[in-house]
Design an enzyme around this catalytic site. Structure first.
Site, PDB file in Angstrom:
ATOM      1  N   GLY A   1      20.687 -45.481   8.957  1.00 54.14           N
ATOM      2  CA  GLY A   1      21.382 -45.603   7.689  1.00 54.14           C
ATOM      3  C   GLY A   1      22.807 -46.073   7.853  1.00 54.14           C
ATOM      4  N   ASN A   2      23.360 -45.890   9.057  1.00 52.77           N
ATOM      5  CA  ASN A   2      24.703 -46.396   9.356  1.00 52.77           C
ATOM      6  C   ASN A   2      24.693 -47.899   9.602  1.00 52.77           C
ATOM      7  OD1 ASN A   2      26.499 -44.330   9.129  1.00 52.77           O
ATOM      8  ND2 ASN A   2      27.008 -44.186  11.273  1.00 52.77           N
ATOM      9  N   SER A   3      23.524 -48.478   9.812  1.00 52.42           N
ATOM     10  CA  SER A   3      23.437 -49.905  10.095  1.00 52.42           C
ATOM     11  C   SER A   3      24.104 -50.712   8.998  1.00 52.42           C
ATOM     12  CB  SER A   3      21.967 -50.330  10.212  1.00 52.42           C
ATOM     13  OG  SER A   3      21.381 -49.799  11.358  1.00 52.42           O
TER      14      SER A   3
ATOM     15  N   ASP B   1      21.686 -60.703  13.632  1.00 54.32           N
ATOM     16  CA  ASP B   1      21.524 -59.532  12.762  1.00 54.32           C
ATOM     17  C   ASP B   1      22.668 -59.394  11.758  1.00 54.32           C
ATOM     18  OD1 ASP B   1      20.031 -57.421  11.812  1.00 54.32           O
ATOM     19  OD2 ASP B   1      20.868 -55.939  13.190  1.00 54.32           O
TER      20      ASP B   1
ATOM     21  N   THR C   1      25.378 -51.576  14.224  1.00 58.06           N
ATOM     22  CA  THR C   1      24.039 -52.167  14.179  1.00 58.06           C
ATOM     23  C   THR C   1      22.965 -51.354  14.866  1.00 58.06           C
ATOM     24  OG1 THR C   1      22.820 -54.239  14.498  1.00 58.06           O
ATOM     25  CG2 THR C   1      24.290 -53.576  16.276  1.00 58.06           C
ATOM     26  N   ALA C   2      23.266 -50.613  15.927  1.00 60.71           N
ATOM     27  CA  ALA C   2      22.194 -49.959  16.668  1.00 60.71           C
ATOM     28  C   ALA C   2      22.721 -48.791  17.474  1.00 60.71           C
ATOM     29  CB  ALA C   2      21.514 -50.958  17.623  1.00 60.71           C
TER      30      ALA C   2
ATOM     31  N   LEU D   1      22.806 -76.416  25.423  1.00 60.39           N
ATOM     32  CA  LEU D   1      22.990 -77.277  26.589  1.00 60.39           C
ATOM     33  C   LEU D   1      21.869 -78.285  26.721  1.00 60.39           C
ATOM     34  CD1 LEU D   1      24.189 -74.615  29.177  1.00 60.39           C
ATOM     35  CD2 LEU D   1      25.527 -76.565  28.370  1.00 60.39           C
ATOM     36  N   GLY D   2      20.657 -77.891  26.310  1.00 59.71           N
ATOM     37  CA  GLY D   2      19.520 -78.801  26.436  1.00 59.71           C
ATOM     38  C   GLY D   2      18.910 -78.784  27.822  1.00 59.71           C
TER      39      GLY D   2
ATOM     40  N   HIS E   1      18.657 -56.768   9.385  1.00 58.08           N
ATOM     41  CA  HIS E   1      17.490 -55.868   9.348  1.00 58.08           C
ATOM     42  C   HIS E   1      17.563 -54.869   8.199  1.00 58.08           C
ATOM     43  CE1 HIS E   1      20.032 -53.065  11.902  1.00 58.08           C
ATOM     44  NE2 HIS E   1      19.466 -52.199  11.098  1.00 58.08           N
TER      45      HIS E   1
END
Length: 473
Positions: free
Chosen positions: A225-227, A153, A243-244, A285-286, A123
């Site tokens: 900004g730390n992301s 991400d 990330t968040a 797995l389907g 992101h």
């Protein structure tokens, strides 16, 4: 028909993409003046040592870490119209649109000094026309895009210069609740900043709108900004990619000790695939499943409403080979608790192709253990493979962040101009949630709905949060 659920049910203050630091700048330039002087109490300085023992400090470790943490600057050209997003007036008066350059900030971590590979969040660089990286020593370098994976991400960039420092990647699976960790990044664009805390939880999932999840939760502040920055242990080894942060009141309300990082065990696997092939391939797995409600639990003779109820097993799938049947309830996978279909899907999305998983299943109320070897999950599907009336359209899986918010169906990834699908009104960006044979959850389900070609093909689509139906001719 209900529209897609809004993704803003929770405010995830992760600086997803970037941010404007205007408010912060203004507050620094125009500090509030106190009407009455306030006496500041004297505070005793901490001693440099207690007896003969020096006070502990993170400074020696951070001296090794901070040169490997970079600031990421992105630029994106956007067209701005005085008519906003109104498609009619934008087409009527294209000359009134103006080009604007949006700039945003984030962080990144150098993980390979020889090749110049930098890990960051997807992101942070999503939609950017150009990306540059500023090193801790002040040098600014152009960054080349290597690859990214929106569903975890994770993104990889490459810079070329001498004298780079890289962080070693630790085994994040060894992290325990209570371990000390340090976050390093560029919050609010004010410069490299260090915060510290402990590991609050590991294996955290169930956060809406964040794709496949296996987060490290920490109370170390991770602000906008730390992301993409570093979460390190006290040895200066990388254990996670910031990330968040979660705050119901938004990022400007301040940190409340709920921050999340992508563990290096996951980031390493994604990076290796991106560097090698430029894309990430996942096992599946389907099968299709649904949540076990209280009513279903009573009907199935279960003690509690928990697990993923298998509703369909696709022919030739890993689930079929393992012996799973409709009506089975998956309650754990590789020892991890499965509470609902979302947690089962999240587990699948974090597994590699060819990996063998152990499933604990309830069949007619009795426990059963099955082993399944995951097969490749298709990334996209040409419409012509399904039905001639879909010629020209390409279908893909929904981004996982939409699925985590409750959406289902498939995404129309592209529609060729002048094609048969375009002539019927199908557009790129449409979300198809049902066809003539009924609803489906994902791409395998969409494919299975064309086992027998329908005499009349009608697609139920959602376009811009508005539902509708298209007759495919």
């Amino acid at each position: 028909m209900r529209p897609l659920p809004t993704l803003l049910a929770l405010s995830l203050a992760a600086a997803f993409g970037g941010f404007a630091a205007t408010a912060l700048r203004d507050s620094l330039q125009n500090p509030t003046q106190a009407a009455v002087p306030v006496a500041t109490p004297a505070v005793a300085a901490l001693p440099a040592a207690v007896g003969s023992t020096p006070m502990p400090s993170l400074a020696p470790m951070l001296a090794r870490v901070t040169p490997a943490v970079v600031s990421v600057h992105t630029k994106q050209r956007v067209s701005v119209s005085p008519f906003g997003n109104d498609p009619v007036f934008r087409r009527m008066f294209p000359e009134l649109s103006q080009e604007r350059i949006n700039e945003s900030l984030g962080s990144g971590v150098i993980v390979d000094a020889v090749n110049g590979y930098v890990l960051t969040n997807h992101h942070v660089i999503e939609g950017a026309d150009s990306v540059s990286v500023t090193l801790a020593d002040g040098r600014t370098l152009p960054a080349a895009f290597v690859g990214s994976d929106p569903d975890t991400d994770i993104a990889v960039m490459q810079i070329k210069t001498d004298g780079l420092s890289a962080l070693p990647l630790a085994d994040s699976s060894a992290l325990q609740v209570g371990d000390f960790v340090v976050a390093v990044g560029n919050p609010f664009g004010i410069g490299q900043t260090v915060t510290s805390g402990i590991v609050s939880a590991v294996g955290r999932s169930g956060l809406r709108g964040l794709g496949f999840q296996d987060f490290i939760q920490t109370d170390a502040s991770i602000n906008p900004g730390n992301s993409g920055g570093a979460l390190v242990n006290l040895n200066g080894e990388l254990v996670g990619i910031n990330t968040a942060s979660f705050n119901p009141r938004g990022s400007m309300a301040g940190n409340i000790g709920l921050s999340f990082a992508i563990p290096t065990s996951l980031a390493r696997s994604v990076m290796q695939q991106l560097v090698t092939t430029g894309e990430v391939r996942r096992g599946t797995l389907g099968l299709e499943s649904q949540d076990v409600t209280a009513q279903l639990a009573r009907g199935l003779g279960l003690d509690e409403p928990r697990g993923a109820l298998v509703t369909r097993v696709f022919a030739g799938s890993a689930a079929a080979a393992a012996g799973l049947k409709p009506g089975d309830v998956v309650v754990s996978a590789n020892g991890q608790r499965v509470d609902d279909r979302g947690s089962l899907r999240n587990f699948e999305g974090l597994q590699a192709i060819g990996s063998t998983v152990t499933l604990d299943v309830l069949r007619e109320g009795k426990p059963l253990q099955l082993k399944a070897t995951l097969r490749e999950q298709p990334r996209a599907l040409a419409g012509l493979e399904l039905d001639p009336r879909l010629d020209g359209a390409t279908f893909a899986e929904l981004p996982e962040r939409l699925r985590q918010s409750g959406a289902s169906g498939v995404l129309v990834e592209a529609v060729a101009k002048g094609s048969r699908a375009a002539g019927s009104g199908l557009r790129a960006g449409d979300v198809v949630v049902a066809a003539s044979a009924g609803g489906f959850a994902d791409l395998p389900g969409f494919r299975a709905s064309f086992t027998q070609a329908p005499a009349q093909l009608v697609l139920r689509v959602i376009r811009g949060n508005r539902p509708g139906e298209l007759l495919m001719r």
